[in-house]
Write a protein that holds these residues in place. Structure first.
Motif, PDB file in Angstrom:
ATOM      1  N   ILE A 148      46.278 -40.815 -54.195  1.00  0.00           N
ATOM      2  CA  ILE A 148      47.044 -40.475 -55.334  1.00  0.00           C
ATOM      3  C   ILE A 148      47.456 -38.968 -55.554  1.00  0.00           C
ATOM      4  O   ILE A 148      48.482 -38.725 -55.719  1.00  0.00           O
ATOM      5  CB  ILE A 148      46.596 -41.210 -56.556  1.00  0.00           C
ATOM      6  N   LEU A 149      46.139 -38.381 -55.412  1.00  0.00           N
ATOM      7  CA  LEU A 149      46.511 -36.969 -55.443  1.00  0.00           C
ATOM      8  C   LEU A 149      47.325 -36.292 -54.268  1.00  0.00           C
ATOM      9  O   LEU A 149      48.192 -35.529 -54.606  1.00  0.00           O
ATOM     10  CB  LEU A 149      45.164 -36.210 -55.519  1.00  0.00           C
ATOM     11  N   LEU A 150      47.011 -36.889 -53.161  1.00  0.00           N
ATOM     12  CA  LEU A 150      47.771 -36.459 -51.955  1.00  0.00           C
ATOM     13  C   LEU A 150      49.121 -36.798 -52.116  1.00  0.00           C
ATOM     14  O   LEU A 150      50.078 -35.998 -51.868  1.00  0.00           O
ATOM     15  CB  LEU A 150      47.297 -37.226 -50.657  1.00  0.00           C
ATOM     16  N   ALA A 174      47.202 -46.815 -54.583  1.00  0.00           N
ATOM     17  CA  ALA A 174      46.386 -45.524 -54.453  1.00  0.00           C
ATOM     18  C   ALA A 174      46.386 -45.189 -56.133  1.00  0.00           C
ATOM     19  O   ALA A 174      45.223 -44.517 -56.309  1.00  0.00           O
ATOM     20  CB  ALA A 174      47.487 -44.513 -54.071  1.00  0.00           C
ATOM     21  N   ALA A 175      47.230 -45.281 -56.910  1.00  0.00           N
ATOM     22  CA  ALA A 175      47.033 -45.191 -58.153  1.00  0.00           C
ATOM     23  C   ALA A 175      46.067 -45.928 -58.823  1.00  0.00           C
ATOM     24  O   ALA A 175      44.947 -45.457 -59.885  1.00  0.00           O
ATOM     25  CB  ALA A 175      48.394 -45.441 -59.029  1.00  0.00           C
ATOM     26  N   GLY A 220      42.495 -44.587 -57.620  1.00  0.00           N
ATOM     27  CA  GLY A 220      42.070 -43.240 -58.125  1.00  0.00           C
ATOM     28  C   GLY A 220      41.934 -43.154 -59.549  1.00  0.00           C
ATOM     29  O   GLY A 220      41.035 -42.671 -60.064  1.00  0.00           O
ATOM     30  N   PHE A 221      42.810 -43.619 -60.457  1.00  0.00           N
ATOM     31  CA  PHE A 221      42.623 -43.601 -62.132  1.00  0.00           C
ATOM     32  C   PHE A 221      42.809 -44.792 -62.687  1.00  0.00           C
ATOM     33  O   PHE A 221      42.128 -44.900 -63.658  1.00  0.00           O
ATOM     34  CB  PHE A 221      43.644 -42.560 -62.424  1.00  0.00           C
ATOM     35  N   GLY A 222      43.656 -45.727 -62.098  1.00  0.00           N
ATOM     36  CA  GLY A 222      44.234 -46.824 -62.805  1.00  0.00           C
ATOM     37  C   GLY A 222      43.204 -47.694 -63.298  1.00  0.00           C
ATOM     38  O   GLY A 222      43.003 -48.102 -64.462  1.00  0.00           O
ATOM     39  N   ALA A 223      42.152 -48.219 -62.485  1.00  0.00           N
ATOM     40  CA  ALA A 223      41.170 -49.257 -62.768  1.00  0.00           C
ATOM     41  C   ALA A 223      40.277 -48.585 -63.938  1.00  0.00           C
ATOM     42  O   ALA A 223      39.870 -49.208 -65.049  1.00  0.00           O
ATOM     43  CB  ALA A 223      40.393 -49.442 -61.780  1.00  0.00           C
ATOM     44  N   PRO A 282      52.094 -50.039 -64.284  1.00  0.00           N
ATOM     45  CA  PRO A 282      51.243 -51.389 -64.111  1.00  0.00           C
ATOM     46  C   PRO A 282      49.816 -51.021 -63.527  1.00  0.00           C
ATOM     47  O   PRO A 282      48.873 -51.843 -63.943  1.00  0.00           O
ATOM     48  CB  PRO A 282      52.242 -52.000 -63.066  1.00  0.00           C
ATOM     49  N   ALA A 283      49.825 -49.946 -62.635  1.00  0.00           N
ATOM     50  CA  ALA A 283      48.333 -49.739 -62.034  1.00  0.00           C
ATOM     51  C   ALA A 283      47.435 -49.147 -63.191  1.00  0.00           C
ATOM     52  O   ALA A 283      46.277 -49.500 -63.150  1.00  0.00           O
ATOM     53  CB  ALA A 283      48.646 -48.736 -60.790  1.00  0.00           C
TER      54      ALA A 283
END
Length: 242
Positions: free
Chosen positions: A19-21, A113-114, A117-120, A166-167
């Protein structure tokens, strides 16, 4: 005896890399690709694209789908131009099928990706803390299909945010993919049909009129679908009233 390093921080950092990429590529693409993913660029290269399509239809269709999915997944400018290109090269059908499929694949890519990376972690933290975001999370969960479908049908929320929110709120992948595919069909059908008529637009040296989507005979049915999607939410709220 030396302790073994805890691998969890490293894995957490690695999970954030995609997600950062994507965010870095999106920022870079916003400044460097705008002129290359434009209607003018399509007009300049239209003969080359048609030649490729006529000589290598399957490869052109696959290349187009991958490019469109990459534009969406990397949040690059040019998604509307890609939709027009799908109609221009492949007609209303199968153009609209190629457009919707590629956009859905790209949306699923940035969603995953989101979420990894952070979503969960964000979703779990918000549920534990409570508050307004947790209530939004619970409300979305209670009306998941309707809310996600509305976000696609009525694009008040930008497409990129409709992939990320949503992620971050813990939406299931299957429902995200289904509502994305079905929800973008009406808008994609309109812009694909505009793209299918671009040959005449090019011949006149004009640019396509994208405001046609706001014409009553087009906007009306879309809003009607949105009302149907919102109906389950309204019925649940009505039944919950004292």
């Amino acid at each position: 005896m030396p302790q073994t390093p805890d691998p969890r921080p490293a894995s957490g950092i690695l999970a954030k890399v995609p997600i950062l990429l994507i965010l870095c590529v999106a920022a870079l693409g916003a400044f460097t690709l705008r002129d290359h993913l434009s209607f003018e660029a399509l007009a300049r290269h239209r003969e080359t694209l048609i030649g490729w399509r006529d000589a290598h239809f399957v490869l052109t269709a696959l290349g187009f789908g991958l490019a469109y999915a990459a534009i969406v997944a990397l949040s690059l400018p040019g998604a509307t131009i890609a939709t027009l290109t799908g109609g221009f090269l492949f007609g209303v059908f199968p153009g609209v099928l190629f457009n919707v499929t590629a956009a859905t694949v790209g949306a699923v890519g940035i969603f995953l990706a989101a979420r990894s990376g952070f979503g969960a972690r964000f979703a779990a933290q918000m549920q534990e803390r409570g508050g307004q975001v947790a209530r939004l999370q619970a409300g979305l969960r209670d009306n998941e299909l309707s809310v996600l479908f509305l976000m696609r049908l009525v694009p008040v929320v930008p497409f990129v945010l409709a992939n990320l929110i949503p992620a971050f709120l813990g939406v299931r992948l299957s429902r995200f993919a289904l509502t994305t595919f079905l929800g973008i069909i009406p808008g994609a059908l309109v812009f694909t049909s505009i793209g299918a008529g671009l040959s005449e637009v090019f011949a006149r040296g004009e640019t396509p009129d994208l405001s046609v989507i706001f014409a009553p005979h087009i906007l009306g049915p879309i809003l009607g679908l949105a009302a149907l999607a919102a109906l389950p939410i309204l019925l649940k709220r009505y039944r919950s009233l004292p």
